[in-house]
Design a protein around this motif. Structure first.
Motif, PDB file in Angstrom:
ATOM      1  N   THR A  69       0.957  -1.152  -0.543  1.00  0.00           N
ATOM      2  CA  THR A  69      -0.406  -0.293  -0.060  1.00  0.00           C
ATOM      3  C   THR A  69       0.700   1.359  -0.197  1.00  0.00           C
ATOM      4  OG1 THR A  69       0.145  -0.937   2.346  1.00  0.00           O
ATOM      5  CG2 THR A  69      -2.852  -0.166   1.132  1.00  0.00           C
ATOM      6  N   VAL A  70       2.216   1.314   1.010  1.00  0.00           N
ATOM      7  CA  VAL A  70       2.895   2.567   1.294  1.00  0.00           C
ATOM      8  C   VAL A  70       3.577   2.801  -0.420  1.00  0.00           C
ATOM      9  CG1 VAL A  70       4.779   3.535   2.306  1.00  0.00           C
ATOM     10  CG2 VAL A  70       2.858   2.167   3.885  1.00  0.00           C
ATOM     11  N   GLY A  71       3.833   1.665  -1.117  1.00  0.00           N
ATOM     12  CA  GLY A  71       4.672   1.696  -2.034  1.00  0.00           C
ATOM     13  C   GLY A  71       3.896   2.606  -3.616  1.00  0.00           C
ATOM     14  N   MET A  72       2.143   2.219  -3.128  1.00  0.00           N
ATOM     15  CA  MET A  72       1.708   2.133  -4.192  1.00  0.00           C
ATOM     16  C   MET A  72       1.223   3.723  -4.237  1.00  0.00           C
ATOM     17  SD  MET A  72       0.429   0.262  -6.828  1.00  0.00           S
ATOM     18  CE  MET A  72       1.090  -1.584  -6.930  1.00  0.00           C
ATOM     19  N   THR A  73       1.403   3.864  -3.050  1.00  0.00           N
ATOM     20  CA  THR A  73       0.427   5.808  -2.397  1.00  0.00           C
ATOM     21  C   THR A  73       1.810   6.534  -2.893  1.00  0.00           C
ATOM     22  OG1 THR A  73       0.075   4.949  -0.487  1.00  0.00           O
ATOM     23  CG2 THR A  73       0.117   6.738  -0.877  1.00  0.00           C
ATOM     24  N   VAL A  74       3.664   5.507  -3.167  1.00  0.00           N
ATOM     25  CA  VAL A  74       4.493   6.464  -2.692  1.00  0.00           C
ATOM     26  C   VAL A  74       5.173   6.815  -4.281  1.00  0.00           C
ATOM     27  CG1 VAL A  74       7.282   6.290  -2.778  1.00  0.00           C
ATOM     28  CG2 VAL A  74       5.831   5.646  -1.244  1.00  0.00           C
ATOM     29  N   LEU A  75       3.638   5.773  -5.111  1.00  0.00           N
ATOM     30  CA  LEU A  75       4.314   5.418  -6.627  1.00  0.00           C
ATOM     31  C   LEU A  75       2.977   6.803  -7.726  1.00  0.00           C
ATOM     32  CD1 LEU A  75       5.373   4.245  -9.470  1.00  0.00           C
ATOM     33  CD2 LEU A  75       3.170   2.280  -9.396  1.00  0.00           C
ATOM     34  N   ALA A  76       2.443   6.879  -6.723  1.00  0.00           N
ATOM     35  CA  ALA A  76       1.067   7.983  -7.053  1.00  0.00           C
ATOM     36  C   ALA A  76       1.670   9.169  -7.251  1.00  0.00           C
ATOM     37  CB  ALA A  76       0.105   7.537  -6.140  1.00  0.00           C
ATOM     38  N   ILE A  77       2.487   9.395  -5.724  1.00  0.00           N
ATOM     39  CA  ILE A  77       2.666  10.863  -5.595  1.00  0.00           C
ATOM     40  C   ILE A  77       4.462  11.198  -6.256  1.00  0.00           C
ATOM     41  CG2 ILE A  77       4.206  11.830  -3.972  1.00  0.00           C
ATOM     42  CD1 ILE A  77       2.956  10.670  -0.794  1.00  0.00           C
ATOM     43  N   GLY A  78       4.868   9.843  -6.484  1.00  0.00           N
ATOM     44  CA  GLY A  78       5.714  10.009  -7.267  1.00  0.00           C
ATOM     45  C   GLY A  78       5.802  10.742  -8.694  1.00  0.00           C
ATOM     46  N   LEU A  79       4.583   9.696  -9.363  1.00  0.00           N
ATOM     47  CA  LEU A  79       3.879  10.767 -10.781  1.00  0.00           C
ATOM     48  C   LEU A  79       3.313  11.312 -10.798  1.00  0.00           C
ATOM     49  CD1 LEU A  79       2.162   6.681 -12.138  1.00  0.00           C
ATOM     50  CD2 LEU A  79       4.059   7.920 -12.992  1.00  0.00           C
ATOM     51  N   SER A  80       3.152  11.717  -9.973  1.00  0.00           N
ATOM     52  CA  SER A  80       2.622  12.934 -10.235  1.00  0.00           C
ATOM     53  C   SER A  80       3.521  14.027  -9.860  1.00  0.00           C
ATOM     54  CB  SER A  80       1.074  13.462  -8.895  1.00  0.00           C
ATOM     55  OG  SER A  80       1.862  12.868  -7.255  1.00  0.00           O
ATOM     56  N   VAL A  81       4.389  13.984  -8.682  1.00  0.00           N
ATOM     57  CA  VAL A  81       5.492  15.061  -8.520  1.00  0.00           C
ATOM     58  C   VAL A  81       6.509  14.965 -10.119  1.00  0.00           C
ATOM     59  CG1 VAL A  81       7.304  15.512  -7.757  1.00  0.00           C
ATOM     60  CG2 VAL A  81       5.185  15.035  -6.599  1.00  0.00           C
ATOM     61  N   ALA A  82       6.194  14.073 -10.856  1.00  0.00           N
ATOM     62  CA  ALA A  82       7.203  13.667 -12.227  1.00  0.00           C
ATOM     63  C   ALA A  82       6.142  15.032 -13.119  1.00  0.00           C
ATOM     64  CB  ALA A  82       7.773  12.606 -12.220  1.00  0.00           C
ATOM     65  N   LEU A  83       5.174  14.469 -13.003  1.00  0.00           N
ATOM     66  CA  LEU A  83       4.457  14.945 -13.878  1.00  0.00           C
ATOM     67  C   LEU A  83       4.167  16.670 -13.585  1.00  0.00           C
ATOM     68  CD1 LEU A  83       1.786  14.570 -16.457  1.00  0.00           C
ATOM     69  CD2 LEU A  83       0.099  15.458 -14.353  1.00  0.00           C
ATOM     70  N   PHE A  84       4.535  17.013 -12.780  1.00  0.00           N
ATOM     71  CA  PHE A  84       4.283  18.745 -12.321  1.00  0.00           C
ATOM     72  C   PHE A  84       5.915  18.897 -12.819  1.00  0.00           C
ATOM     73  CE2 PHE A  84       4.997  22.173  -9.272  1.00  0.00           C
ATOM     74  CZ  PHE A  84       3.907  22.648  -9.853  1.00  0.00           C
ATOM     75  N   LEU A  85       6.080  18.246 -12.144  1.00  0.00           N
ATOM     76  CA  LEU A  85       7.559  19.323 -12.569  1.00  0.00           C
ATOM     77  C   LEU A  85       8.001  19.343 -14.364  1.00  0.00           C
ATOM     78  CD1 LEU A  85       9.807  16.989 -10.557  1.00  0.00           C
ATOM     79  CD2 LEU A  85       9.426  19.864  -9.876  1.00  0.00           C
ATOM     80  N   GLY A  86       7.670  17.855 -14.614  1.00  0.00           N
ATOM     81  CA  GLY A  86       7.801  17.839 -16.706  1.00  0.00           C
ATOM     82  C   GLY A  86       6.944  18.386 -16.277  1.00  0.00           C
TER      83      GLY A  86
END
Lengths: 416, 232
Positions: A16-33
């Motif tokens: 669960t934590v991994g999925m959350t981290v992944l979701a945050i990671g993708l969103s952050v990558a999108l934002f920074l991109g």
């Protein structure tokens, strides 16, 4: 030790934590991109032209004049007569003036007639001059200098013959007068890359047998004869101007705008670029807003995860309480976990950004002429990451407060 | 009720907030320092509530709860937590340990909240290893993850955690109910040994009267606690 336990607790709930981290990671990558593309686009946009004080064309809108004279988008509604041009050129305020003549094309690329002064005065990216990758400035009447992308996509080299078509997206070609590539420019990331440059006289020459946009039937003037003709242009599309002193820019602009012989328009490239970016910028802001929403969504997802984990973790909290942890410590523990999760997500996002940049950079560069520099994270990016972590902490306060209340009420006993 | 009681309750009334149907009253109950007391009672007899009152995780609505000479009512919430950490080691029925931590993490956890207990350990890690050994846990167990231990081993680790840094009071809430009979006896032997070594006060709760012979005193919940249930 608490930090280690919090980390261990997160690892224990890996999936669960991994999925959350992944979701945050993708969103952050999108934002920074999006940020990266946005700043990259803005920079390359503003870098399109520099060192030019005024652009002159027939009276229309300033954005329109900028679009066709610099970006080769759209068309001029009117030309500027050669007389007006010469009149302008002789004004004392003018340091240099470069005429531009547009209207023809080669394959999908625009043809621009100009003088050799263009290579001297056209600058981009804070005062960089055009450089030749191969060959030299056109010398002969039928010589042409082509931009980097033109050479790349059509596979041209110095010495290759090319045929210019009349008008845009037209199949009527000026077959009689083939041009020869004399030089290929270095990549600039500006519309010059996608331009075929010929001399002003050449533009006249290819239109010798043409009148009002149509071929004069049965008339073919031999090339030798054309070379003997007076090829002084009758009109130009626009002109780039550099003034003697920056103080004179505004008075010259005024004088041109009030030119009595012909309706002309002079624009300051910087101002027009701003104006144009103001239009494009709405999409940019919308994009940014969407990516912020994605980050917020991911953080709310994390909050939901914490909420749903509270019940199964009441035991754990009871143990902490029995050991003497205050409810405040439990609040802190949950926030700490959220911070760790958000931080892991932020770092993952940064990693994904660089991975994405690494893969997409050449593709974006060649497809859109947009160069995204791969720099180490700047303060701005660090602030974004920090904001994500802080937002994660704030968002986690809500479930943490609930845990606080639960552990106050439960004490050491878990009632379920 | 003598002044020497390490745990003293007098005229205590308590009602769980939001649960008007359940309240308990303890007219008088005390445990002397160094005494081992077994509280006998079925589930629902108010055992857990009584332990919560003694541990100070909940406060009595009226009456006095004195632990180690301190009236819990005089302490703020934060200092009560600190006080509990210093004074009382707790062993639950089961699921005592943080499953993701190592055995050492679990044993050393209370010291994090109890500086005095920590101060009593010259080398906390060695102390933890010593307790594990004394409680018959295999050598090197401190490095293992708590979740990998058997239930019986976990209960012993919980005792080690409750005893580290020598808190004066050990409270055990049905610590043997998840063990089979031989394991129960074995567990109690080891726990009692350590309680004697540290001269701790032991207050243990159980529903099993057969355990009573080991204790200085056996008290039935019904003797000290009155439970009031309102029919909703």
């Amino acid at each position: 030790m608490i930090l280690r336990l919090a980390a261990a607790s997160l690892v224990a709930r890996g999936l669960t934590v991994g999925m959350t981290v992944l979701a945050i990671g993708l969103s952050v990558a999108l934002f920074l991109g999006v940020e990266k593309v946005r700043t990259g686009a803005k920079a390359s946009f503003a870098d399109t032209i520099s060192g030019t004080d005024l652009i002159v064309g027939a009276r229309s809108g300033s954005v329109q004049l900028l679009l066709y004279s610099v970006f080769r988008i759209g068309n001029a509604t009117n030309n500027v007569t050669w007389e007006s041009y010469q009149d302008l050129a002789s004004r004392p305020e003018i340091d240099w003036i470069v005429p531009i003549s547009l209207g023809d094309s080669h394959r999908q690329f625009r043809v621009m007639g100009t003088t050799s002064a263009f290579f001297e005065h056209y600058m981009y990216r804070q005062g960089r001059s055009l450089g030749f990758g191969e060959g030299v400035v056109m010398d002969d009447l039928f010589d042409t200098v082509i931009g980097h992308d033109v050479a790349q996509s059509l596979g041209y080299g110095v010495g290759d013959p090319i045929v210019v078509a009349h008008g845009l997206a037209s199949f009527t070609e000026h077959k009689d007068q083939p041009f020869q590539v004399s030089g290929i420019l270095e990549k600039t990331g500006t519309p010059v890359d996608r331009t075929v440059i010929v001399s002003m006289e050449a533009i006249e020459a290819i239109h010798v047998d043409w009148q009002r946009g149509a071929r004069i039937p049965g008339q073919t003037t031999p090339v030798d004869q054309i070379r003997q003709m007076d090829l002084t242009p009758k009109a130009i599309t626009a002109a780039l101007i550099g003034v003697e002193s920056p103080l004179q820019t505004f008075s010259l602009q005024r004088a041109i705008n009030e030119y009595p012989e012909e309706p002309l328009l002079a624009i300051l490239p910087g101002v027009a670029l701003q104006e144009l970016w103001g239009i494009v910028g709405i999409a940019e802001t919308a994009l940014l807003a969407v990516s912020v929403m994605v980050v917020v969504t991911a953080l709310i997802g994390m909050m939901a995860t914490i909420f749903s984990s509270l019940n199964e973790r009441r035991r754990e909290m009871a143990i902490f309480r029995a050991m003497g942890a205050s409810p405040m410590a439990i609040l802190g523990l949950l926030i700490l976990e959220a911070i760790l999760t958000a931080a892991a997500g932020a770092v993952l996002g940064l990693g994904l950004l660089y991975l994405g940049l690494f893969i997409a950079q050449p593709i974006i560069d060649s497809a859109f002429g947009l160069f995204l520099p791969i720099d180490p994270p700047a303060i701005r990016e660090a602030l974004v990451l920090l904001a994500v972590v802080a937002a994660g902490a704030i968002v986690s306060m809500i479930p943490a407060l609930r845990a606080y209340r639960l552990s106050l009420a439960d004490g050491m006993v878990v009632r379920s | 009720m003598g002044d020497s009681g390490i745990i003293e309750l007098k005229d205590v009334r308590f009602r769980w907030p939001g649960r008007t149907s359940f309240s308990i009253a303890v007219p008088e109950f005390s445990v002397a320092s160094g005494e081992t007391v077994l509280l006998l009672g079925e589930s629902g007899s108010g055992k857990s509530t009584l332990l919560s009152l003694i541990c100070g995780t909940v406060l009595a609505d009226s009456g006095v709860v004195v632990v180690g000479g301190t009236d819990l009512k005089t302490l703020s919430g934060w200092s009560r937590d600190r006080f509990r950490a210093e004074q009382i080691g707790v062993v639950f029925q089961q699921f005592n340990l943080l499953p993701f931590g190592s055995v050492a993490d679990n044993i050393l956890l209370p010291l994090r909240f109890a500086p005095d207990r920590k101060g009593r350990c010259t080398d906390a890690r060695r102390e933890a290893e010593g307790l594990c050994r004394a409680l018959g846990l295999p050598e090197g167990v401190v490095e293992s993850k708590a979740a990998t231990l058997s239930v019986g081993q976990q209960q012993r680790v919980a005792v080690a955690r409750a005893l580290i840094g020598q808190p004066p009071i050990l409270i055990a809430d049905e610590p043997t109910s998840s063990l089979d009979e031989t394991a129960q006896a074995n567990f109690l032997d080891l726990m009692f040994d350590q309680v004697k070594v540290q001269a701790s006060t032991l207050l243990m709760v159980s529903h099993d009267p057969r355990l009573g012979e080991r204790f200085d005193r056996v008290v039935r919940m019904s003797e000290i606690v009155t439970i009031e249930r309102e029919v909703a």
